[in-house]
Design a protein around this motif. Sequence first.
Motif, PDB file in Angstrom:
ATOM      1  N   ASP A   2       0.847  -1.186   0.000  1.00  0.00           N
ATOM      2  CA  ASP A   2       0.000   0.000   0.000  1.00  0.00           C
ATOM      3  C   ASP A   2       0.888   1.243   0.000  1.00  0.00           C
ATOM      4  N   LYS A   4      -0.263   4.356  -0.276  1.00  0.00           N
ATOM      5  CA  LYS A   4      -0.951   5.560   0.206  1.00  0.00           C
ATOM      6  C   LYS A   4      -0.260   6.186   1.412  1.00  0.00           C
ATOM      7  N   PRO A   5       0.134   5.388   2.427  1.00  0.00           N
ATOM      8  CA  PRO A   5       0.842   6.007   3.561  1.00  0.00           C
ATOM      9  C   PRO A   5       2.141   6.683   3.145  1.00  0.00           C
ATOM     10  N   VAL A   6       2.848   6.071   2.165  1.00  0.00           N
ATOM     11  CA  VAL A   6       4.103   6.656   1.693  1.00  0.00           C
ATOM     12  C   VAL A   6       3.842   7.983   0.997  1.00  0.00           C
ATOM     13  N   ARG A   8       1.249   9.897   1.426  1.00  0.00           N
ATOM     14  CA  ARG A   8       0.773  10.857   2.410  1.00  0.00           C
ATOM     15  C   ARG A   8       1.940  11.466   3.185  1.00  0.00           C
ATOM     16  N   ARG A   9       2.893  10.614   3.550  1.00  0.00           N
ATOM     17  CA  ARG A   9       4.069  11.106   4.268  1.00  0.00           C
ATOM     18  C   ARG A   9       4.908  12.013   3.375  1.00  0.00           C
ATOM     19  N   SER A  12       3.282  15.362   3.100  1.00  0.00           N
ATOM     20  CA  SER A  12       3.479  16.158   4.313  1.00  0.00           C
ATOM     21  C   SER A  12       4.852  16.819   4.312  1.00  0.00           C
TER      22      SER A  12
END
Length: 281
Positions: A2, A4-6, A8-9, A12
Amino acid sequence: MDIKPVLRRFGSWVRAILTFLFALLVLGVMLWAYIDGFQIATSPFNIISFGFYGVLLTLHVLIQSFFAFVEHRRMNARRNPCSYTKTIGFTISAYQEDPAYLRECLQSVRALQYPSELLRIVMVVDGNSEDDRYMMEMFREVFADQDPGCYIWQNNYHSWKPPVQEGGAAEADGVVFEDHQRLEVEELIRTKTCVCVMQKWGGKREVMYTAFKALGSSVDYIQVCDSDTKLDPLATVELCKVLESNQKYGAVGGDVMILNLKDSYISFMSSLRYWMAFNIE
């Protein structure tokens, strides 16, 4: 995998870097304008001038005002009803309050148009001396028909120290000492609908901590106000409606205004500051 977390980070980090670079750019331009003496407009004898910093402040207020206007329109367009099913812990922080203001506050809490069986009213007085007792007596008077619970706590959550036994231990035979008054305060708040607690002075944060800690998870929402606040009868309903409209909302603030707006220039300026804080910022 996944991603998506990467992403998103990564997003940021990009926003943080761009924000930092923009801040450096603004700071650099401001320093240049100050060193160079750059002015857009000035009055005779340079009594009043309008420079780059004034432009930034004006743009900042205009942009904030625009988004505040959009947000107000969006909020006013909502017609979500209140379910009247959420339990609410209403906490009042009091410290040497003017008796007239305190009475207005308590009477406005009584007039809230929210089911009384779903309200848990807790007033915590920051001080437990004889000079503070009038606040507890007034609370007992205003909520006399609610069988209020009143308690004078000799400590607060962070001032009590366990007795030290021989050898410097704070426990004996595996038994940890506890503040029995604290347990009584917590039991009172969790079993009574109206409670007033006078505790050892510790500041406003200590007062709020007591109410929050004692209520714990026994209520769905917690509403807070100071002892000089006069509430609109629909205040609790409106705040509850916003929280119920979206599960992602964790907190909501009311529109706070100054009661003595025309008393003095200071009160007028305070009202402007409150208006900016709760309507634009």
